[in-house]
Design a protein around this motif. Sequence first.
Motif, PDB file in Angstrom:
ATOM      1  N   GLN A  37      12.836 -14.497  36.549  1.00 49.24           N
ATOM      2  CA  GLN A  37      11.945 -15.210  35.656  1.00 49.24           C
ATOM      3  C   GLN A  37      12.422 -15.027  34.218  1.00 49.24           C
ATOM      4  N   ASN A  38      13.432 -15.797  33.822  1.00 50.13           N
ATOM      5  CA  ASN A  38      13.923 -15.703  32.450  1.00 50.13           C
ATOM      6  C   ASN A  38      12.900 -16.233  31.454  1.00 50.13           C
ATOM      7  N   ARG A  39      12.225 -17.320  31.819  1.00 53.79           N
ATOM      8  CA  ARG A  39      11.194 -17.867  30.957  1.00 53.79           C
ATOM      9  C   ARG A  39      10.312 -18.802  31.768  1.00 53.79           C
ATOM     10  N   TYR A  40       9.007 -18.608  31.663  1.00 52.27           N
ATOM     11  CA  TYR A  40       8.024 -19.437  32.351  1.00 52.27           C
ATOM     12  C   TYR A  40       8.270 -19.498  33.861  1.00 52.27           C
ATOM     13  N   ARG A  49      19.260 -20.784  27.477  1.00 48.64           N
ATOM     14  CA  ARG A  49      18.655 -19.816  26.556  1.00 48.64           C
ATOM     15  C   ARG A  49      18.995 -20.158  25.107  1.00 48.64           C
ATOM     16  N   ALA A  52      16.526 -22.811  24.043  1.00 47.48           N
ATOM     17  CA  ALA A  52      15.193 -22.262  23.829  1.00 47.48           C
ATOM     18  C   ALA A  52      15.153 -21.395  22.577  1.00 47.48           C
ATOM     19  N   ASP A  53      16.204 -20.611  22.342  1.00 48.95           N
ATOM     20  CA  ASP A  53      16.256 -19.766  21.147  1.00 48.95           C
ATOM     21  C   ASP A  53      16.363 -20.613  19.877  1.00 48.95           C
ATOM     22  N   ASP A 216       4.528 -21.929  20.665  1.00 50.55           N
ATOM     23  CA  ASP A 216       5.475 -22.538  21.591  1.00 50.55           C
ATOM     24  C   ASP A 216       4.729 -23.496  22.514  1.00 50.55           C
ATOM     25  N   ALA A 219       4.595 -22.858  26.281  1.00 49.80           N
ATOM     26  CA  ALA A 219       3.792 -21.773  26.834  1.00 49.80           C
ATOM     27  C   ALA A 219       2.731 -22.295  27.788  1.00 49.80           C
ATOM     28  N   GLU A 222       2.742 -21.781  31.789  1.00 51.33           N
ATOM     29  CA  GLU A 222       2.188 -20.642  32.512  1.00 51.33           C
ATOM     30  C   GLU A 222       0.664 -20.706  32.637  1.00 51.33           C
ATOM     31  N   PRO A 235      14.806 -26.708  29.128  1.00 50.52           N
ATOM     32  CA  PRO A 235      14.605 -25.911  27.911  1.00 50.52           C
ATOM     33  C   PRO A 235      14.409 -26.838  26.718  1.00 50.52           C
TER      34      PRO A 235
END
Length: 346
Positions: A37-40, A49, A52-53, A216, A219, A222, A235
């Motif tokens: 789970q790197n993100r969401y 990434r 997203a960054d 964000d 978000a 989730e 992303p």
Amino acid sequence: MRRNWLLAGVALAMSVSTSGCAVVLLGSASPASSAPQNRYGFEMSEADRYLADSAAFVRSLDPCGFLTEVDLAALGTVVQLRPEGELSTCSASLKPGRSSAIDSVSIDLNGYQPTPDDPRFEQITIDGEQVFLEDSSRGSCRISFPLRAEFDGAGTGTMDGFLTESGRSFATIDVYRSDADACAAATTVAETALGLLDDPPLRADSKYNLPLAMKDPCAVLEHLPATWTVDRWNPPAAPYRCHFTASSSTFEDNLVMLDVTLTYVDADLRSTDSETVRQGNYTVDTRALDSSCFADIVLGNPVLGMPENDDSAARYARTVPTLSVLADDCESATALAVAAADVLTG
């Protein structure tokens, strides 16, 4: 017709890059597979990434901080300095003193990166950085420049009109001068902006209270209704937008495309061709089209530009923080808008 085209354009943008995609049941924010789970809940590649960054980096910046008092004073007397229409922008209106005309300087931290073969732009170097200059007629000039270094890795694919294969975030500076050299002014402002990137002006230090500016939008992934399953997420290529597709037994076509955009809309320009519904703690304005629907929720008090002693300037500087959601039907758009509003105001 234009919004139908936009919906189709979102689908095209989402279909270009699918790296790091997984199927996630987001009511519980748990992955349907054992992927990290790197993100969401989605596994992300290095290129993912980076995107997203980049979006998070732009959200951290204060656009108005790049329009410095020294640069503006050299161009005239500031009538107003304000966020302009979107969270990524800031604009200054100036009286040059040579006439009754009003000049302007604006910056957009979510700008478009021109292609090298675009005949409208000339590639020039400012402080060792390659930038793009568009010298328009009628006193207008635009300079586009990178906010981050070019991604050193596999191509990310074109996510939307704001990023190209490199994944670089670009800003644009636009200058209008009624009877002076707009490009000379744009070059000076660009030099200052590039020099500030090593220690940039931050939202946290901004004189403007912009609700939601560092939030964000993705978000919400989730915190969707428990019956929704996200089939694909890309992303974010833009700081205040989130694209994903989701399915649910409640969707008429079993597949919905959602476009969450966080923006500031002038209260006097808001659409009157809408239907208002009350859901949860929110008043939702919906605008139905042939095959899509927008749902808008006002999420805060109007934001005022400065100074406010000019009646006209103060009126047009007054904007309203608004969440806008695009989906294939109004029921889906309203449900997502309410879920996103809970996340962004929580």
